[in-house]
Design an enzyme around this catalytic site. Sequence first.
Site, PDB file in Angstrom:
ATOM      1  N   SER A  46       0.988  -1.564  -0.078  1.00 48.51           N
ATOM      2  CA  SER A  46       0.076   0.230   0.316  1.00 48.51           C
ATOM      3  C   SER A  46       1.002   1.153   0.348  1.00 48.51           C
ATOM      4  CB  SER A  46      -0.879   0.059   1.596  1.00 48.51           C
ATOM      5  OG  SER A  46       0.017   0.158   2.386  1.00 48.51           O
ATOM      6  N   LYS A  61      -6.319   4.812   8.306  1.00 56.63           N
ATOM      7  CA  LYS A  61      -5.067   5.623   7.566  1.00 56.63           C
ATOM      8  C   LYS A  61      -5.484   7.454   7.381  1.00 56.63           C
ATOM      9  CE  LYS A  61      -2.935   1.923   5.361  1.00 56.63           C
ATOM     10  NZ  LYS A  61      -2.658   1.654   3.888  1.00 56.63           N
TER      11      LYS A  61
END
Length: 341
Positions: A235, A280
Site C-alpha cells: 500500500s 489511515k
Amino acid sequence: MNKKKKTLQAFLIGIILAMILSYIKLPFYILKPGSATPLEPIIKVDKGSASKGSFSLTTVSFGRASIVSYLLAKFNSYDEMIPVDRVKQPDESDNDYLERQVQMMKSSQDSAVVIAYKKAEKKVTETFDGVYVTFTEKNMPGSKVFKKDDKLVKVNEIKLTSAEQFQNYISSKKAGDRVNITYEREGEKLNSIMKLSPFKEEPERAGIGISLMNKRKVTVSPNVSLNTENIGGPSAGLMMSLEIYDQLKPEDLTKGYKIAGTGTISETGEIGPIGGIAQKIVAADKAGVKIFFAPNEHGKKESNYKQAKLTAEKIHSSIKLVPVDKFDDAVFYLEKLKNAS
C-alpha cells in the site's frame, strides 16, 4: 485472613486473569489507526534534492485479537475486526503471512522505483523473471488449483509480462466467464480452465481469488536505497514513487506541505485500492497532514477516495483529499499546487 491480604490476593488474581484474557487469541484480527511516517529518512537517492515539506506513508496497527482487545475494539469507532480466514489461509503460519507481506512490499518497491525513474527520465533497466502466486483466497476457484510460488505463464493464450496485466485482464471479465491459465510448478508446465466467481466481500467484482507478485531485478542510475524492512504489504507504492521522483527532480514537489497518501502502484503508474483507508485517514489527521492522496478507482461507488471522504467528514478533519487513478494525476496536482505560506 485480614483485609490487607484479601486486597493483595484480589489484586494478584486480577492480574493473572487479565494476562489469561490477553493471551487467549480469537479468530479475528483487529485493524486500528497507525501512523504517518515520513519517507525521506527511509528512501535515499544518491545526490537527491531536499524538500521543505514531506511525503509520508500511512500505516495501520494490525494484530490478532485477544478477549481484552476484542472488547476494547467494540468501543473504538475505527477499530475494525476482520475474520482470520480473510487474512490467512488455514494452513498459513504467521511467518508465512509476514513473508508474503514482505514479498508484496518488494514488488511494490520495484514498481515505485521504475515509475519514478521513467517519469524523471533517468536510467532504469529491468530483468523480468515472471509472475508468481503469493496467496489463494479460500472458497475461490484459484484455491482449488494454485499453490504458493506457482508461476503464471499465460491466460487465454496471452503471454504474461506482469501481475498487473493479469489483474487488468481478469477485471475486464464477469462472473461465470471462463479463463484458460497456463502455469509452472517445480519445472512442470500445467494448464487449468476455471470459471470466475464473485468475491464474497465485493459481489460486484469477479475473479479467481489469487494474489500475485512480479519477480524482477531493477537497476537504476543514480542509485537509490530503500530501508523498508519494517514495512509490509503493497500500500505504500504511490507514496514511495512520489518521494523517489521528488528526490530525482530539482524542483520541490512538496511545496512545503506535509503530504501523505496510500495506494498500490504498478510500473505503468496505475494506482490501486488498499484496505484500512478509514484508519489511515484518522492516522494522517492526528499527524497534522495537510494533503492526502486516495485511490479513486475510476469513480467506483465505494472507492477508497469516497470512503476516505466519509471518514474525514465524520472526524471533522481539514485534510485536503485528492482522488488519483494514476501516478501522473498526483504529479499534475503537485506541479499546480501553490507554495505553502
